[in-house]
Design an enzyme around this catalytic site. Sequence first.
Site, PDB file in Angstrom:
ATOM      1  N   GLU A   2      46.395  39.769  38.566  1.00 39.97           N
ATOM      2  CA  GLU A   2      47.354  40.738  39.094  1.00 39.97           C
ATOM      3  C   GLU A   2      48.526  39.993  39.733  1.00 39.97           C
ATOM      4  OE1 GLU A   2      45.470  44.805  39.762  1.00 39.97           O
ATOM      5  OE2 GLU A   2      45.355  43.742  41.663  1.00 39.97           O
ATOM      6  N   HIS A  48      41.833  41.458  46.477  1.00 41.80           N
ATOM      7  CA  HIS A  48      43.071  42.136  46.074  1.00 41.80           C
ATOM      8  C   HIS A  48      44.229  41.537  46.884  1.00 41.80           C
ATOM      9  CE1 HIS A  48      46.110  45.197  45.463  1.00 41.80           C
ATOM     10  NE2 HIS A  48      45.427  45.579  44.406  1.00 41.80           N
ATOM     11  N   LYS A  80      43.161  52.709  46.055  1.00 42.47           N
ATOM     12  CA  LYS A  80      43.724  52.211  47.325  1.00 42.47           C
ATOM     13  C   LYS A  80      43.459  53.237  48.430  1.00 42.47           C
ATOM     14  CE  LYS A  80      47.268  49.817  44.732  1.00 42.47           C
ATOM     15  NZ  LYS A  80      48.330  48.877  44.835  1.00 42.47           N
ATOM     16  N   GLU A  94      46.641  42.778  48.308  1.00 42.18           N
ATOM     17  CA  GLU A  94      46.967  43.481  49.564  1.00 42.18           C
ATOM     18  C   GLU A  94      46.035  43.031  50.683  1.00 42.18           C
ATOM     19  OE1 GLU A  94      46.897  47.410  47.879  1.00 42.18           O
ATOM     20  OE2 GLU A  94      48.718  46.935  46.751  1.00 42.18           O
ATOM     21  N   GLY A 125      52.581  47.764  42.005  1.00 44.39           N
ATOM     22  CA  GLY A 125      53.250  48.894  42.637  1.00 44.39           C
ATOM     23  C   GLY A 125      54.764  48.817  42.591  1.00 44.39           C
ATOM     24  N   ASN A 179      41.976  51.716  40.845  1.00 41.86           N
ATOM     25  CA  ASN A 179      41.953  51.328  42.258  1.00 41.86           C
ATOM     26  C   ASN A 179      42.762  52.370  43.020  1.00 41.86           C
ATOM     27  OD1 ASN A 179      42.151  50.182  44.779  1.00 41.86           O
ATOM     28  ND2 ASN A 179      43.568  48.543  44.150  1.00 41.86           N
ATOM     29  N   SER A 236      51.317  47.549  37.597  1.00 36.86           N
ATOM     30  CA  SER A 236      52.162  48.569  36.980  1.00 36.86           C
ATOM     31  C   SER A 236      51.781  48.872  35.534  1.00 36.86           C
ATOM     32  CB  SER A 236      53.646  48.182  37.096  1.00 36.86           C
ATOM     33  OG  SER A 236      54.031  48.094  38.463  1.00 36.86           O
TER      34      SER A 236
HETATM   35  C1  PEP Z   1      46.544  47.417  41.972  1.00 34.87           C
HETATM   36  O1  PEP Z   1      46.680  47.850  43.101  1.00 34.87           O
HETATM   37  O2  PEP Z   1      45.533  46.763  41.697  1.00 34.87           O
HETATM   38  C2  PEP Z   1      47.590  47.699  40.985  1.00 34.87           C
HETATM   39  C3  PEP Z   1      47.551  47.071  39.858  1.00 34.87           C
HETATM   40  O3  PEP Z   1      48.531  48.647  41.340  1.00 34.87           O
HETATM   41  P1  PEP Z   1      49.646  49.303  40.372  1.00 34.87           P
HETATM   42  O4  PEP Z   1      48.970  49.642  39.088  1.00 34.87           O
HETATM   43  O5  PEP Z   1      50.133  50.495  41.119  1.00 34.87           O
HETATM   44  O6  PEP Z   1      50.713  48.265  40.191  1.00 34.87           O
END
Ligand code: PEP
Length: 247
Positions: free
Chosen positions: A164, A93, A11, A95, A170, A9, A208
């Site tokens: 998630e 997601h 982003k 976000e 992040g 992803n 992460s």
């Molecule tokens: C994500 O944005 O779906 C995500 C898992 O980000 P990160 O791996 O940076 O934590």
Amino acid sequence: MRKKLVVGNWKMHGSRAANAQLLAGLKEAGPWNADVAVCVPAVYIAETALALTGTAIAYGAQDCSSHEQGAYTGEISSAMLHDVGCRYAIVGHSERRAYHAESDQLVADKAKAALAHGVTPIVCVGETRAEREAGQTEAVVKRQLAAVIHTLGHCTGEMVVAYEPVWAIGTGLTATPEQAQAVHAVLRAQLQAATDRAAAMRILYGGSVKADNAPQLFGQPDIDGGLIGGASLKVADFAAICLAAAH
Ligand code: PEP
């Protein structure tokens, strides 16, 4: 045995030059014995499609509209995504839930729209840190998934689910393999009650994921790959995660 799926992803990152480099690096590093995809900013989908021609790496979008077509300025329909060859669309997601006030029902409607046009929705669910600390993790993810199951009905078995935890995205904090597996088992049981395809459905972990924690996470019985944010922007990191999924 479910084949693992690793989805990057990106982003709101990238540029034409940076994307070309990243995709060329992935082409060189692969293929892997896992399904791999990148979900890129919508303006770069067409160039990504060209760059990935002839490879096994799929591509997709980070969102889609719940509407078919019409006066929805700024939105992108799943028919359009299908038209440019997207295999996947991330929906729900955290976000988007947080910054665009997306409700469980809107996320479910987006998943339905994607499926209606042959795009596989990657439905994200996950609890905030406050919800985890209040012991609400299970209730939250079940509520989020229930809205999608209810809306998709017999098509439920066609989607991908991504667990998630919001507190892990992040932040550098990762759910332990055991914490993640516990939630994945809850989600699998919920899917099992909804569709006879649950055993074949992929439930990804995201939050992460890095090259060093991917093997332990992917070693859990109900973790079928990862949704990767930050680490999907570097060839070496993403390639190492794809390799971990291939074992
Ligand atoms: C994500 O944005 O779906 C995500 C898992 O980000 P990160 O791996 O940076 O934590």
